[in-house]
Design an enzyme around this catalytic site. Structure first.
Site, PDB file in Angstrom:
ATOM      1  N   HIS A 188      36.852 -64.151 -56.907  1.00  0.00           N
ATOM      2  CA  HIS A 188      37.667 -63.033 -56.451  1.00  0.00           C
ATOM      3  C   HIS A 188      38.529 -63.465 -55.265  1.00  0.00           C
ATOM      4  O   HIS A 188      38.343 -64.535 -54.685  1.00  0.00           O
ATOM      5  CB  HIS A 188      36.767 -61.858 -56.063  1.00  0.00           C
ATOM      6  CG  HIS A 188      37.326 -60.526 -56.438  1.00  0.00           C
ATOM      7  ND1 HIS A 188      38.694 -60.237 -56.394  1.00  0.00           N
ATOM      8  CD2 HIS A 188      36.736 -59.374 -56.861  1.00  0.00           C
ATOM      9  CE1 HIS A 188      38.887 -58.999 -56.769  1.00  0.00           C
ATOM     10  NE2 HIS A 188      37.728 -58.447 -57.063  1.00  0.00           N
ATOM     11  N   SER A 198      39.832 -63.769 -51.560  1.00  0.00           N
ATOM     12  CA  SER A 198      38.991 -64.020 -50.393  1.00  0.00           C
ATOM     13  C   SER A 198      38.915 -62.846 -49.426  1.00  0.00           C
ATOM     14  O   SER A 198      38.046 -62.832 -48.544  1.00  0.00           O
ATOM     15  CB  SER A 198      39.494 -65.260 -49.653  1.00  0.00           C
ATOM     16  OG  SER A 198      39.318 -66.415 -50.444  1.00  0.00           O
ATOM     17  N   GLU A 231      47.999 -62.567 -66.331  1.00  0.00           N
ATOM     18  CA  GLU A 231      48.763 -61.356 -66.001  1.00  0.00           C
ATOM     19  C   GLU A 231      49.317 -61.585 -64.604  1.00  0.00           C
ATOM     20  O   GLU A 231      48.583 -61.585 -63.622  1.00  0.00           O
ATOM     21  CB  GLU A 231      47.862 -60.117 -66.053  1.00  0.00           C
ATOM     22  CG  GLU A 231      48.652 -58.809 -66.021  1.00  0.00           C
ATOM     23  CD  GLU A 231      48.701 -58.177 -64.655  1.00  0.00           C
ATOM     24  OE1 GLU A 231      49.740 -58.374 -63.966  1.00  0.00           O
ATOM     25  OE2 GLU A 231      47.753 -57.498 -64.273  1.00  0.00           O
ATOM     26  N   CYS A 243      51.323 -54.689 -59.736  1.00  0.00           N
ATOM     27  CA  CYS A 243      52.244 -55.429 -60.598  1.00  0.00           C
ATOM     28  C   CYS A 243      53.013 -54.487 -61.516  1.00  0.00           C
ATOM     29  O   CYS A 243      54.166 -54.744 -61.852  1.00  0.00           O
ATOM     30  CB  CYS A 243      51.478 -56.452 -61.426  1.00  0.00           C
ATOM     31  SG  CYS A 243      50.691 -57.745 -60.450  1.00  0.00           S
TER      32      CYS A 243
END
Length: 463
Positions: free
Chosen positions: A161, A163, A234, A268
């Site tokens: 994941h 940080s 993605e 996004c």
């Protein structure tokens, strides 16, 4: 960057974490491989029970995990609660539908009889441990939309994941453990980005999925390509929001505000470029700008806040540079364009609308990851479509029109992974999600998503 929880609303560091040692990473990879050997043989009924249990636990934990997300990356608390609820929904959807989505496909005998087969079957089989390199902006949802289908398919997950969301990352590992998944089925790897290449090159890792920036996607895809491993990417988006003459302008403008500032503008799939036909441009502009001005910027833990801080100081600097570059080259600021006066701590930025955008401005080509919108005036549908496509990205798009010919043209010609008509882009477990061009490749969610990390095996039966 350090692995740490830093409150973006105050700049204060709450907790820091040590990265896993190489020896710890090795142990976890070995555990993942062993878990996969067992998990791949489990029944869909057993996998369904585990995922439903995880969904129940997440639903019970929703308030606490929402507060953790808000603390770590600054999304408004009400948005964090909605994210947790969406994850519960996706888990239950895959628990209910995975078996049918991965059911054997049986071609008609007449379609394969010239192959010499008495019959043939396509069977979807899991492939192994999958490395997920995930971003901070939807720290729960981005992971769950990978993990739920992967686990239901019989794969196991390794999460690297971002940080700045370590507590959310660790919660996810604990969630699946509490649900009853055997050790190694889902593990969080607290490592820096420099460790990703070595993990991905390990023979025990079958594939990778990444949501993040274009440079990060290039790096992961390059390593995976060298190792001949499957990837799903993605990446960024600079989604167009096209408003045409027959649109419901009031609704389009109201929705546009939400579409631009969802998740503090750090999404996004947030609409970023607002392309409006001259016939309705002024009416849309006035309503849109008024709506952006009315938003409440402040403490993301407050129930009244619409827009919280950006996730990091660097993120705000990057956004400011895009706005300053545009203004220096002639853009007009209709609202915002600066840090809020009342906030002397944290990484806040006011909701902003820029117009008079030209090709020389960086913001015309680059993704603005924050509550900044660019507004364009066009004279025709042809110009609108051309401008919508004038970007290296192609994640999603929004089109507002009641004209069926306009709809057909936009669906045919806009280069994106999705076209949302008279509404804002949103992901749903039952609909495939992904982009075109530099927004990446492959699909998440729906049947397409669960089959991305499966081996579609042809089983041929002779006479």
């Amino acid at each position: 960057m350090p692995i740490a929880t830093v409150n973006p609303a105050t700049g204060e560091t709450h907790r820091t974490f040590e990265a896993l040692t190489p020896e710890e990473v090795e142990r976890r990879l070995a555990t993942a491989e062993a878990a996969y050997r067992e998990h791949r043989l489990t029944s869909f009924a057993d996998r369904k029970a585990l995922l439903e249990r995880a969904a129940d636990l997440l639903e019970a934990d929703a308030e606490d995990v929402a507060r953790t997300m808000t603390l770590e990356m600054g999304k408004p608390l009400k948005a964090a609660r909605a994210e947790a609820a969406k994850c519960v929904k996706a888990m239950r959807w895959y628990a209910a539908n995975a078996e049918s989505l991965l059911a054997d496909e049986k071609p008609e005998t007449r379609d394969v009889e010239d192959s010499g087969a008495v019959r043939a079957v396509v069977r979807y089989r899991p492939i192994g441990p999958v490395l997920a390199v995930m971003p901070w902006n939807f720290p729960l949802w981005q992971v769950v939309r990978f993990a739920a289908p992967a686990l239901m398919a019989g794969n196991v997950g390794l999460l690297k994941h971002a940080s700045n969301v370590p507590q959310t990352a660790l919660y996810l590992e604990e969630l699946f453990r509490r649900a009853g998944y055997p050790e190694g089925c889902f593990q969080t790897l607290l490592v820096g980005s420099g460790a990703v290449e070595g993990i991905l090159r390990d023979a025990r890792v079958a594939a990778a999925t990444l949501t993040g920036s274009e440079p990060a996607g290039r790096a992961v895809a390059s390593v995976a390509g060298d190792e001949v491993k499957k990837t799903v990417l993605e990446l960024g988006g600079s989604d167009p929001y096209v408003v045409l003459p027959s649109a419901d302008v009031d609704k389009a403008a109201k929705t546009a505000v939400t579409a631009r500032v969802q998740n503090n503008g750090q999404s996004c799939i947030a609409a970023k470029r607002f392309i409006v036909h001259a016939d309705v441009h002024d009416a849309f502009r006035d309503r849109f700008v008024a709506g952006m001005r009315e938003l409440t910027v402040g403490d993301p833990m407050s129930e009244d806040t619409d827009v919280g801080p950006l996730s990091s100081e660097q993120g705000r600097k990057d956004l400011e540079e895009l706005v300053d570059d545009a203004v220096a080259k002639g853009a007009t600021v209709l609202c915002g364009g600066s840090r809020p006066d009342q906030q002397d701590r944290g990484w806040f930025y006011t909701p902003t609308v820029l117009t008079d955008i030209t090709e020389e401005m960086r913001i015309h080509r680059e993704e603005a990851f924050g509550p900044v919108a660019t507004l364009y005036r066009v004279e025709s549908l042809d110009e609108a479509v051309a401008l919508a496509n004038d970007t290296p990205f192609g994640l999603s798009s929004n089109v507002w029109t009641r004209d069926e010919d306009d709809i057909a043209r936009c669906v045919r010609d806009i280069q994106a992974g999705g076209v949302f008509l008279n509404g804002m882009t949103a992901s749903h477990p039952g609909l495939p999600f992904g982009g075109a061009k530099r927004s990446g490749y492959g699909r998440e969610l729906a049947g397409e998503g669960i089959r991305e990390f499966c081996n579609a095996t042809t089983v041929w039966y002779g006479g």
